[in-house]
Design an enzyme around this catalytic site. Structure first.
Site, PDB file in Angstrom:
ATOM      1  N   GLY A   1       0.843  -1.173   0.022  1.00 36.25           N
ATOM      2  CA  GLY A   1      -0.001   0.090   0.074  1.00 36.25           C
ATOM      3  C   GLY A   1       1.004   1.314  -0.013  1.00 36.25           C
ATOM      4  O   GLY A   1       1.664   1.128  -0.638  1.00 36.25           O
ATOM      5  N   GLU A   2       0.414   2.146   0.702  1.00 37.15           N
ATOM      6  CA  GLU A   2       1.098   3.310   0.948  1.00 37.15           C
ATOM      7  C   GLU A   2       1.648   3.903   2.209  1.00 37.15           C
ATOM      8  O   GLU A   2       0.843   3.812   3.315  1.00 37.15           O
ATOM      9  CB  GLU A   2       0.434   4.560   0.227  1.00 37.15           C
ATOM     10  CG  GLU A   2       0.836   5.808  -0.140  1.00 37.15           C
ATOM     11  CD  GLU A   2       2.157   5.510  -1.070  1.00 37.15           C
ATOM     12  OE1 GLU A   2       1.884   5.051  -2.339  1.00 37.15           O
ATOM     13  OE2 GLU A   2       3.237   6.140  -0.893  1.00 37.15           O
ATOM     14  N   SER A   3       2.980   3.823   2.495  1.00 37.24           N
ATOM     15  CA  SER A   3       3.356   3.428   3.672  1.00 37.24           C
ATOM     16  C   SER A   3       3.457   5.054   4.624  1.00 37.24           C
ATOM     17  O   SER A   3       3.276   4.823   5.863  1.00 37.24           O
ATOM     18  CB  SER A   3       4.986   3.241   3.745  1.00 37.24           C
ATOM     19  OG  SER A   3       5.608   4.109   3.149  1.00 37.24           O
TER      20      SER A   3
ATOM     21  N   ARG B   1      12.718   3.487  -0.124  1.00 36.96           N
ATOM     22  CA  ARG B   1      11.549   3.488  -0.713  1.00 36.96           C
ATOM     23  C   ARG B   1      11.637   3.763  -2.348  1.00 36.96           C
ATOM     24  O   ARG B   1      12.393   4.230  -2.987  1.00 36.96           O
ATOM     25  CB  ARG B   1      10.660   4.477  -0.377  1.00 36.96           C
ATOM     26  CG  ARG B   1      10.012   4.184   1.062  1.00 36.96           C
ATOM     27  CD  ARG B   1       9.177   5.379   1.510  1.00 36.96           C
ATOM     28  NE  ARG B   1       8.018   5.470   0.698  1.00 36.96           N
ATOM     29  CZ  ARG B   1       6.817   6.095   0.996  1.00 36.96           C
ATOM     30  NH1 ARG B   1       7.225   7.218   1.903  1.00 36.96           N
ATOM     31  NH2 ARG B   1       5.817   6.274   0.373  1.00 36.96           N
TER      32      ARG B   1
ATOM     33  N   ILE C   1       6.273  -3.424  -7.092  1.00 37.85           N
ATOM     34  CA  ILE C   1       5.472  -2.478  -7.574  1.00 37.85           C
ATOM     35  C   ILE C   1       6.050  -1.237  -6.516  1.00 37.85           C
ATOM     36  O   ILE C   1       5.653  -1.135  -5.478  1.00 37.85           O
ATOM     37  CB  ILE C   1       4.109  -2.788  -7.242  1.00 37.85           C
ATOM     38  CG1 ILE C   1       3.537  -4.159  -7.793  1.00 37.85           C
ATOM     39  CG2 ILE C   1       3.087  -1.637  -7.661  1.00 37.85           C
ATOM     40  CD1 ILE C   1       2.151  -4.358  -7.514  1.00 37.85           C
ATOM     41  N   ARG C   2       6.729  -0.454  -7.218  1.00 33.94           N
ATOM     42  CA  ARG C   2       7.339   0.657  -6.547  1.00 33.94           C
ATOM     43  C   ARG C   2       7.969   0.119  -5.119  1.00 33.94           C
ATOM     44  O   ARG C   2       7.709   0.585  -4.047  1.00 33.94           O
ATOM     45  CB  ARG C   2       6.259   1.930  -6.155  1.00 33.94           C
ATOM     46  CG  ARG C   2       5.817   2.559  -7.210  1.00 33.94           C
ATOM     47  CD  ARG C   2       4.856   3.806  -6.974  1.00 33.94           C
ATOM     48  NE  ARG C   2       3.535   3.211  -6.360  1.00 33.94           N
ATOM     49  CZ  ARG C   2       3.453   3.678  -5.214  1.00 33.94           C
ATOM     50  NH1 ARG C   2       4.134   4.700  -4.399  1.00 33.94           N
ATOM     51  NH2 ARG C   2       2.078   3.224  -4.595  1.00 33.94           N
TER      52      ARG C   2
ATOM     53  N   HIS D   1       5.381  -9.002  -3.532  1.00 34.81           N
ATOM     54  CA  HIS D   1       4.077  -9.523  -2.926  1.00 34.81           C
ATOM     55  C   HIS D   1       3.561 -10.800  -3.434  1.00 34.81           C
ATOM     56  O   HIS D   1       2.998 -11.129  -4.344  1.00 34.81           O
ATOM     57  CB  HIS D   1       3.145  -8.630  -3.821  1.00 34.81           C
ATOM     58  CG  HIS D   1       3.178  -7.242  -3.425  1.00 34.81           C
ATOM     59  ND1 HIS D   1       2.335  -6.364  -2.593  1.00 34.81           N
ATOM     60  CD2 HIS D   1       3.833  -5.953  -4.021  1.00 34.81           C
ATOM     61  CE1 HIS D   1       2.910  -5.244  -2.453  1.00 34.81           C
ATOM     62  NE2 HIS D   1       3.561  -4.801  -3.534  1.00 34.81           N
TER      63      HIS D   1
ATOM     64  N   GLU E   1       1.305 -12.427  -2.450  1.00 32.37           N
ATOM     65  CA  GLU E   1      -0.332 -12.578  -2.215  1.00 32.37           C
ATOM     66  C   GLU E   1      -0.695 -11.984  -3.699  1.00 32.37           C
ATOM     67  O   GLU E   1      -1.951 -12.138  -3.852  1.00 32.37           O
ATOM     68  CB  GLU E   1      -0.823 -11.309  -1.307  1.00 32.37           C
ATOM     69  CG  GLU E   1      -0.653  -9.940  -1.684  1.00 32.37           C
ATOM     70  CD  GLU E   1       0.870  -9.344  -1.372  1.00 32.37           C
ATOM     71  OE1 GLU E   1       1.667  -9.973  -1.162  1.00 32.37           O
ATOM     72  OE2 GLU E   1       0.811  -7.967  -1.322  1.00 32.37           O
TER      73      GLU E   1
ATOM     74  N   CYS F   1       6.256  -5.386   1.115  1.00 32.09           N
ATOM     75  CA  CYS F   1       6.375  -3.890   0.126  1.00 32.09           C
ATOM     76  C   CYS F   1       6.038  -2.733   1.096  1.00 32.09           C
ATOM     77  O   CYS F   1       6.959  -2.663   2.137  1.00 32.09           O
ATOM     78  CB  CYS F   1       5.456  -3.991  -0.972  1.00 32.09           C
ATOM     79  SG  CYS F   1       6.042  -2.879  -2.148  1.00 32.09           S
TER      80      CYS F   1
HETATM   81  N1  GLN Z   1       6.046   2.936  -2.641  1.00 26.90           N
HETATM   82  C1  GLN Z   1       5.190   2.273  -1.647  1.00 26.90           C
HETATM   83  C2  GLN Z   1       5.522   3.021  -0.444  1.00 26.90           C
HETATM   84  O1  GLN Z   1       6.576   3.380  -0.389  1.00 26.90           O
HETATM   85  C3  GLN Z   1       5.168   0.715  -1.520  1.00 26.90           C
HETATM   86  C4  GLN Z   1       4.660   0.165  -2.796  1.00 26.90           C
HETATM   87  C5  GLN Z   1       3.948  -1.165  -2.506  1.00 26.90           C
HETATM   88  O2  GLN Z   1       3.593  -1.557  -1.198  1.00 26.90           O
HETATM   89  N2  GLN Z   1       3.726  -1.803  -3.387  1.00 26.90           N
HETATM   90  O3  GLN Z   1       4.908   2.958   0.454  1.00 26.90           O
END
Ligand code: GLN
Length: 185
Positions: free
Chosen positions: A46-48, A105, A133-134, A169, A171, A78
């Site tokens: 998600g988005e930390s 990140r 993913i990122r 991931h 999942e 992630c």
């Molecule tokens: N780039 C996101 C972050 O820094 C993490 C991305 C992800 O969980 N796939 O929060």
């Protein structure tokens, strides 16, 4: 066993499905009361920054730290690994400080640079498909932390006892090896 998945934001539903595939009913954790109902926790992607703020605001971060100190297994994927880190190299943000690691990140670039590739995990019989993913990487780790997955020279998975972080991931794939391993930890 009662598995919880932190369900504040991100791909928590995918972890719940992966657990269901291997016969474990996971519940969504949003409050400290939810956390009391579980004996292991998955922190999804998600988005930390967002999740860090909400963990702080609702006091759930402190509750997770307490349970981790009492020995509860926790696996972060992630964003989850970023949230579990002691230090985030390139951002000022809240994290739980559970793993003695410094993470970078978005280490492989932006969303458009997302990719999949095979990743060998030290204790799994077969390589997993690493979905990045990122994704972050681990740039520094203390002696309590073992790397469990490398992508080239980059550390993309770590373990410290019952605390586990992966930059990728599992999942988001149909391969449940990693979930099985974590639920038996
Ligand atoms: N780039 C996101 C972050 O820094 C993490 C991305 C992800 O969980 N796939 O929060």
């Amino acid at each position: 066993m009662r598995v919880g998945v932190l369900a504040i934001q991100g791909d928590y539903d995918k972890h719940i499905v992966a657990c269901a595939v291997i016969g474990e009913r996971a519940i969504e954790v949003r409050t400290a009361t939810d956390l009391d109902q579980v004996d292991r926790l998955i922190i999804p992607g998600g988005e930390s920054t967002t999740v860090g703020l909400l963990l702080q605001r609702f006091g759930l971060g402190d509750a997770i730290i307490e349970r981790a100190q009492a020995g509860m297994p926790i696996w972060g994927t992630c964003m989850g690994m970023i949230i579990m880190a002691a230090r985030v190299e390139n951002h000022q943000q809240y994290s739980l400080g559970l793993l003695d690691i410094t993470v970078r990140r978005n280490a492989f670039g932006a969303q458009v640079h997302s990719f999949e590739d095979e990743v060998a995990v030290t204790f799994l019989a077969r390589p997993v498909t690493g979905v990045f993913i990122r994704a972050p990487i681990v740039v520094v780790h203390g002696p309590s932390v073992q790397p469990i997955a490398l992508y080239g020279q980059q550390i993309v998975g770590v373990q410290c006892g019952k605390l586990v972080g992966t930059a990728f991931h599992p999942e988001l794939t149909s391969d449940t090896q990693f979930h099985k391993w974590f639920l038996e930890l």
